[in-house]
Design a protein around this motif. Structure first.
Motif, PDB file in Angstrom:
ATOM      1  N   SER A 734    -103.970 -32.737  33.369  1.00  0.00           N
ATOM      2  CA  SER A 734    -104.180 -33.975  32.598  1.00  0.00           C
ATOM      3  C   SER A 734    -103.146 -35.042  32.936  1.00  0.00           C
ATOM      4  CB  SER A 734    -104.140 -33.671  31.099  1.00  0.00           C
ATOM      5  OG  SER A 734    -105.169 -32.772  30.746  1.00  0.00           O
ATOM      6  N   GLY A 735    -102.028 -34.611  33.498  1.00  0.00           N
ATOM      7  CA  GLY A 735    -100.999 -35.581  33.878  1.00  0.00           C
ATOM      8  C   GLY A 735     -99.705 -35.375  33.133  1.00  0.00           C
ATOM      9  N   THR A 736     -98.643 -35.910  33.705  1.00  0.00           N
ATOM     10  CA  THR A 736     -97.302 -35.775  33.134  1.00  0.00           C
ATOM     11  C   THR A 736     -96.751 -37.137  32.778  1.00  0.00           C
ATOM     12  OG1 THR A 736     -96.899 -33.805  34.487  1.00  0.00           O
ATOM     13  CG2 THR A 736     -94.975 -34.878  33.524  1.00  0.00           C
ATOM     14  N   ALA A 737     -96.175 -37.243  31.592  1.00  0.00           N
ATOM     15  CA  ALA A 737     -95.515 -38.480  31.158  1.00  0.00           C
ATOM     16  C   ALA A 737     -94.014 -38.211  31.047  1.00  0.00           C
ATOM     17  CB  ALA A 737     -96.074 -38.944  29.819  1.00  0.00           C
ATOM     18  N   PHE A 738     -93.222 -39.145  31.550  1.00  0.00           N
ATOM     19  CA  PHE A 738     -91.770 -39.043  31.497  1.00  0.00           C
ATOM     20  C   PHE A 738     -91.251 -39.971  30.404  1.00  0.00           C
ATOM     21  CE2 PHE A 738     -93.149 -37.820  35.656  1.00  0.00           C
ATOM     22  CZ  PHE A 738     -92.283 -36.812  36.059  1.00  0.00           C
ATOM     23  N   ILE A 739     -90.682 -39.400  29.359  1.00  0.00           N
ATOM     24  CA  ILE A 739     -90.211 -40.172  28.206  1.00  0.00           C
ATOM     25  C   ILE A 739     -88.697 -40.309  28.310  1.00  0.00           C
ATOM     26  CG2 ILE A 739     -90.126 -40.291  25.689  1.00  0.00           C
ATOM     27  CD1 ILE A 739     -92.602 -38.410  25.692  1.00  0.00           C
ATOM     28  N   LEU A 740     -88.210 -41.518  28.566  1.00  0.00           N
ATOM     29  CA  LEU A 740     -86.792 -41.782  28.750  1.00  0.00           C
ATOM     30  C   LEU A 740     -86.323 -42.813  27.735  1.00  0.00           C
ATOM     31  CD1 LEU A 740     -87.789 -40.885  31.755  1.00  0.00           C
ATOM     32  CD2 LEU A 740     -85.660 -41.925  32.489  1.00  0.00           C
ATOM     33  N   GLY A 741     -85.076 -42.724  27.376  1.00  0.00           N
ATOM     34  CA  GLY A 741     -84.482 -43.711  26.489  1.00  0.00           C
ATOM     35  C   GLY A 741     -84.006 -44.934  27.266  1.00  0.00           C
ATOM     36  N   HIS A 742     -84.351 -46.105  26.786  1.00  0.00           N
ATOM     37  CA  HIS A 742     -83.866 -47.366  27.366  1.00  0.00           C
ATOM     38  C   HIS A 742     -82.783 -47.892  26.433  1.00  0.00           C
ATOM     39  CE1 HIS A 742     -84.080 -50.978  29.847  1.00  0.00           C
ATOM     40  NE2 HIS A 742     -83.993 -51.682  28.721  1.00  0.00           N
ATOM     41  N   SER A 743     -81.542 -47.685  26.817  1.00  0.00           N
ATOM     42  CA  SER A 743     -80.441 -47.875  25.866  1.00  0.00           C
ATOM     43  C   SER A 743     -79.779 -49.234  25.980  1.00  0.00           C
ATOM     44  CB  SER A 743     -79.389 -46.781  26.081  1.00  0.00           C
ATOM     45  OG  SER A 743     -78.876 -46.838  27.390  1.00  0.00           O
ATOM     46  N   HIS A 744     -79.310 -49.707  24.846  1.00  0.00           N
ATOM     47  CA  HIS A 744     -78.419 -50.866  24.777  1.00  0.00           C
ATOM     48  C   HIS A 744     -77.215 -50.441  23.938  1.00  0.00           C
ATOM     49  CE1 HIS A 744     -77.073 -55.041  24.668  1.00  0.00           C
ATOM     50  NE2 HIS A 744     -76.825 -54.852  23.389  1.00  0.00           N
ATOM     51  N   PRO A 773     -82.109 -44.808  34.811  1.00  0.00           N
ATOM     52  CA  PRO A 773     -82.405 -43.375  34.946  1.00  0.00           C
ATOM     53  C   PRO A 773     -83.779 -43.110  35.537  1.00  0.00           C
ATOM     54  CG  PRO A 773     -82.410 -44.052  32.634  1.00  0.00           C
ATOM     55  CD  PRO A 773     -81.864 -45.197  33.416  1.00  0.00           C
ATOM     56  N   ASP A 774     -84.740 -44.022  35.299  1.00  0.00           N
ATOM     57  CA  ASP A 774     -86.081 -43.825  35.868  1.00  0.00           C
ATOM     58  C   ASP A 774     -86.065 -43.934  37.386  1.00  0.00           C
ATOM     59  OD1 ASP A 774     -85.394 -46.517  35.355  1.00  0.00           O
ATOM     60  OD2 ASP A 774     -87.455 -47.148  35.734  1.00  0.00           O
ATOM     61  N   VAL A 775     -85.238 -44.862  37.905  1.00  0.00           N
ATOM     62  CA  VAL A 775     -85.125 -45.017  39.359  1.00  0.00           C
ATOM     63  C   VAL A 775     -84.338 -43.852  39.951  1.00  0.00           C
ATOM     64  CG1 VAL A 775     -84.344 -46.522  41.215  1.00  0.00           C
ATOM     65  CG2 VAL A 775     -85.243 -47.515  39.115  1.00  0.00           C
ATOM     66  N   ALA A 776     -83.274 -43.448  39.236  1.00  0.00           N
ATOM     67  CA  ALA A 776     -82.464 -42.331  39.725  1.00  0.00           C
ATOM     68  C   ALA A 776     -83.288 -41.046  39.789  1.00  0.00           C
ATOM     69  CB  ALA A 776     -81.250 -42.139  38.821  1.00  0.00           C
ATOM     70  N   SER A 783     -96.242 -43.346  35.098  1.00  0.00           N
ATOM     71  CA  SER A 783     -96.021 -42.184  34.233  1.00  0.00           C
ATOM     72  C   SER A 783     -94.826 -42.362  33.300  1.00  0.00           C
ATOM     73  CB  SER A 783     -95.796 -40.931  35.092  1.00  0.00           C
ATOM     74  OG  SER A 783     -96.875 -40.704  35.962  1.00  0.00           O
ATOM     75  N   LEU A 784     -94.243 -43.543  33.277  1.00  0.00           N
ATOM     76  CA  LEU A 784     -92.998 -43.761  32.528  1.00  0.00           C
ATOM     77  C   LEU A 784     -93.270 -44.308  31.130  1.00  0.00           C
ATOM     78  CD1 LEU A 784     -89.863 -43.913  32.461  1.00  0.00           C
ATOM     79  CD2 LEU A 784     -90.074 -46.212  33.433  1.00  0.00           C
ATOM     80  N   LEU A 785     -92.638 -43.692  30.135  1.00  0.00           N
ATOM     81  CA  LEU A 785     -92.634 -44.204  28.769  1.00  0.00           C
ATOM     82  C   LEU A 785     -91.182 -44.400  28.351  1.00  0.00           C
ATOM     83  CD1 LEU A 785     -95.328 -41.919  27.073  1.00  0.00           C
ATOM     84  CD2 LEU A 785     -95.556 -44.352  27.577  1.00  0.00           C
ATOM     85  N   GLU A 786     -90.769 -45.636  28.133  1.00  0.00           N
ATOM     86  CA  GLU A 786     -89.389 -45.922  27.761  1.00  0.00           C
ATOM     87  C   GLU A 786     -89.295 -46.177  26.265  1.00  0.00           C
ATOM     88  OE1 GLU A 786     -86.746 -47.667  31.279  1.00  0.00           O
ATOM     89  OE2 GLU A 786     -88.194 -49.112  30.515  1.00  0.00           O
TER      90      GLU A 786
END
Length: 793
Positions: A734-744, A773-776, A783-786
């Motif tokens: 079904s697919g993979t989603a990458f959930i990352l924090g976008h911090s300030h 972190p998404d680029v790293a 697939s990115l969810l920030e």
């Protein structure tokens, strides 16, 4: 040769002289390029202004005596006999010493330290941990936080000076080699030719970096070997032809005679003499690419004798030529008939020496980034075979601009030498201090031995360091300025990283909150795999609670992924993944801790995703097989009663096959009584019990064995196993989603002006202008969810 694990193949290397000699030959082009080109500029820098070469020859003989004893005591005695033995699983360098100290004493400021990390096979200790008594130095370091911070600052200082040396060495090496044109053209033409030619060579050198040194590495060793044979032959010729008695200057008496005559000016000239040992640190820094025996053999039997002959030959020539029409330089002692070939070989050798320090700069920045001490930059691995060969585009072009600026701004070897000398001596002082701690903490030698090492070599290096500081206004200010800028960047980044981790640690949500999420609260489970990246090794991160609060749905298979660095150079692939459940099996939630060493190559996202799913499948099979024999673990530690009992076990999932007979080991003699789980070397699949925070009493795990063989229950368990594997496969399709924090990050109200400037402006500027972190992690944008997070630190 085994470039990833230099020590692992030491036995075979020792058993084969051919292999040892081949490695010694190969080390010439990588390790000794910088050290072997120092005769180009040592005498010229020493006699620049402070002292004059007189007819008594006391000055030139005194300088030769200083050069001989400096080369003997520092590279030979200090590095070859002592420092090279302080390796970290075959790796050398400033961070290798620091990680070695961190494993023997709890002085590391890195977050996410786990007891399970000590089960790594590369986490080896020279001596078993002390049980009853501990050294006073170790206790003092562990007790005082400011000493731990001071130790980190010391390591960062050494790192910054290595980077500064990466700017200065290419400039002075190439400039000194090209300066040989002064003997073949008029002064007017020479003035306008040397700078452009040097800059052109530097631009070409940096422009070729993206190809990787492995493509031209085949030519490096022959060039350095040719150069060493060239300078040693010239040295022998000059000794025999001009002054066979020059060997008398090797006596330490000439050093005292030199200082007695020249006094303050002689002491200040030491800043030029110390350039004879530039590049010595490369012997230790590049230890991981070769073996101790190879580097020791190459230096002791080829590099050291060649350098001594070269310096003696120059001194013999100058002792008979007191009124040369040119300044004292290497090329005046070269016979005119071979001057052009020597010039060409010198330029090639200087390029090789520059290449070594540039590659070393890339490597140490990559290590700093892995340990959370440097902003994220793009790292390209230029070789599939040679592990340490990397290329960092942003750093490459910055180094090129700074090298050209240094060449155009200084325009002479004197100022470049003053700057390079201070950087070199600072790195050596840092290495001496860290090695002294290794002698006490790791080798368990008496403190008096470490103190003797520190005082003897530290006093020599402090003498040269003090002489370099006197040249502050004449070039030595440059490495200090570069170090201040780099240390500020690195310390601010590291400080904010630690504070963000502490914020996450204090704001994580309970496992019960996650298990309560369901249709009754309007929360839906959608198809697919959700990879929630976090720095935490336990608990539910705050960014996931923010995600669910704003979007009341999460994936059918949920994986909390922590990519962490361990203070070891390499983590074997079989020990990289720690996998466990979060909640009951029906919840389909897992925790995966991916461990990397500071010299490991991080995987790209496609192979990482595929391998992660494979490890989850292996874990599911292993966990169900284990449950056939034991009930889930029951923790006796009351301090962790708020965590679910199903989240207490993580398994090291390695390269195992679960078809047929299981590849993991099971305990046949386990009794229903309470037993302690240890941390043996992991070979296949081993359970480890996580302890957080570090320092609490070891957990006790109770296993209850069902004596009755219930075939119906086992059949039901196999059905559930098949269902869980099918759910995992369906989620992957079904697919993979990458959930990352976008911090300030924002400083707390009432913080000092310095902290507000460092956090609100400095760190956030670096975060915005460096790789996220998404680029790293090379996450595809589709697939990115920030999840936006504001950290108040």
């Amino acid at each position: 040769m085994d470039l990833e694990h230099g020590k692992s193949s030491d036995a075979s290397k020792k058993g084969s002289w051919k292999t040892a000699l081949l490695l010694s030959y190969q080390s010439l082009g990588v390790v000794y390029g910088d050290l072997s080109t120092s005769p180009l500029y040592v005498y010229k820098s020493t006699f620049a202004e402070d002292i004059q070469h007189s007819e008594t020859n006391e000055e030139i003989f005194g300088v030769l005596s200083f050069v001989f004893w400096t080369l003997t005591l520092v590279p030979l005695f200090k590095y070859v006999f002592v420092v090279l033995r302080a390796d970290d699983n075959g790796e050398g360098g400033t961070f290798a010493l620091y990680s070695l100290i961190c494993r023997h004493a709890r002085v590391s400021l890195l977050p996410n330290r786990q007891v399970a990390d000590e089960a790594l096979s590369t986490y080896k200790l020279e001596h078993p941990p002390e049980k009853k008594s501990s050294s006073r130095v170790k206790m003092y370091l562990e007790k005082h936080k400011f000493l731990q911070s001071a130790l980190l600052i010391l390591v960062l200082l050494g790192t910054c000076m290595v980077i500064g040396d990466g700017v200065l060495t290419p400039a002075i090496s190439v400039f000194s080699a090209v300066s040989g044109l002064e003997l073949s053209m008029s002064k007017e033409h020479h003035q306008y030719a040397v700078i452009p030619i040097t800059c052109f060579i530097l631009v070409c050198l940096f422009a070729l970096q993206h190809y990787g040194t492995h493509r031209v590495g085949f030519f490096f060793a022959p060039i350095v070997l040719t150069w060493l044979l060239c300078i040693s032959t010239l040295g022998l010729y000059n000794i025999i032809h001009w002054n066979p008695q020059v060997y008398q200057a090797l006596s330490p008496y000439y050093m005292f005679k030199f200082l007695k005559k020249t006094r303050k000016s002689g002491w200040m000239s030491l800043g030029g003499i110390l350039l004879c040992i530039t590049g010595s640190e490369a012997m230790f820094a590049d230890l991981g690419h070769f073996s101790y025996a190879a580097i020791r053999t190459a230096f002791s039997f080829l590099v050291y004798p060649a350098l001594i002959l070269a310096y003696m030959g120059q001194a013999a020539y100058l002792s008979q030529h007191h009124h040369t029409s040119y300044q004292i330089s290497f090329y005046v002692s070269v016979p005119e008939s071979v001057r052009w070939p020597v010039l060409i070989v010198a330029i090639l050798a200087s390029v090789v020496g520059s290449q070594a320090i540039i590659s070393g700069t890339f490597s140490i920045i990559n290590q700093s980034q892995s340990l959370g001490c440097f902003p994220r930059v793009k790292v390209i691995h230029t070789s599939d075979k040679i592990h340490g060969q990397i290329y960092i585009p942003e750093i490459n072009w910055m180094l090129m601009i700074l090298c050209i600026a240094v060449t155009i701004g200084f325009r002479d070897t004197k100022h470049m030498g003053n700057a390079s000398g201070l950087a070199v001596m600072t790195v050596m002082l840092v290495t001496t201090c860290l090695t002294s701690l290794v002698i006490i903490l790791c080798w368990r030698k008496p403190p008096i031995l470490a103190l003797a090492f520190l005082l003897f070599f530290g006093s020599i290096e402090l003498l040269y360091f003090s002489a370099s500081l006197t040249k502050f206004r004449e070039g030595a200010w440059l490495p200090i300025l570069l170090a201040l800028i780099l240390m500020t960047i690195m310390f601010v980044w590291h400080y904010a990283t630690i504070k963000k981790y502490e914020f996450d640690l204090h704001n994580k949500v309970s496992l019960e909150w996650l298990l309560a999420l369901g249709p009754s609260l309007g929360i839906a489970r959608v198809p697919g795999i959700g990879l929630v990246f976090t720095d935490l090794t336990s608990g539910i991160p705050a960014n996931f609670s923010r995600f669910v609060t704003n979007l009341p749905a999460f994936h059918r298979v949920l994986v909390f992924v922590c990519v962490k660095s361990v203070p070891v150079p390499y983590v074997p692939p079989a020990e990289r993944y720690l996998v466990g459940r979060v909640g009951p099996a029906t919840h389909r939630s897992y925790r995966c801790i991916v461990r990397y060493g500071y010299r490991d190559v991080h995987q790209d996202v496609d192979s990482f995703e595929t391998e992660l799913v494979a490890k989850l499948a292996d874990f599911i099979r292993y966990d169900w097989h284990r449950n056939q024999q034991t009930y889930p673990c029951i923790e006796d530690d009351a301090s962790h009663s708020n965590e679910s009992t199903s989240d207490c076990r993580l398994a090291v999932i390695g390269t195992v096959a679960f078809s047929g007979t299981p590849a993991y080991e099971t305990e046949d003699s386990v009794q229903p009584a309470s037993v302690s789980v240890g941390f043996p070397t992991v070979e296949s699949v081993t359970d480890v019990i996580e302890m957080e925070p570090v320092g609490v009493a070891q957990r006790r795990v109770r296993f209850a064995i069902d004596d009755e063989s219930e075939s119906d229950a086992r059949t039901d368990m196999e059905v559930q196993l098949q269902e869980e594997l099918e759910d995992l496969l369906a989620a992957k399709e079904s697919g993979t989603a990458f959930i990352l924090g976008h911090s300030h990050v924002r400083a707390k109200q009432g913080s000092s002006v310095f902290k507000r400037l460092a956090i609100n402006f400095g760190y956030n500027f670096l975060r915005r202008n460096c790789r996220g972190p998404d680029v790293a992690l090379k996450v595809p944008p589709v697939s990115l969810l920030e999840v936006g997070m504001v950290y108040v630190v």
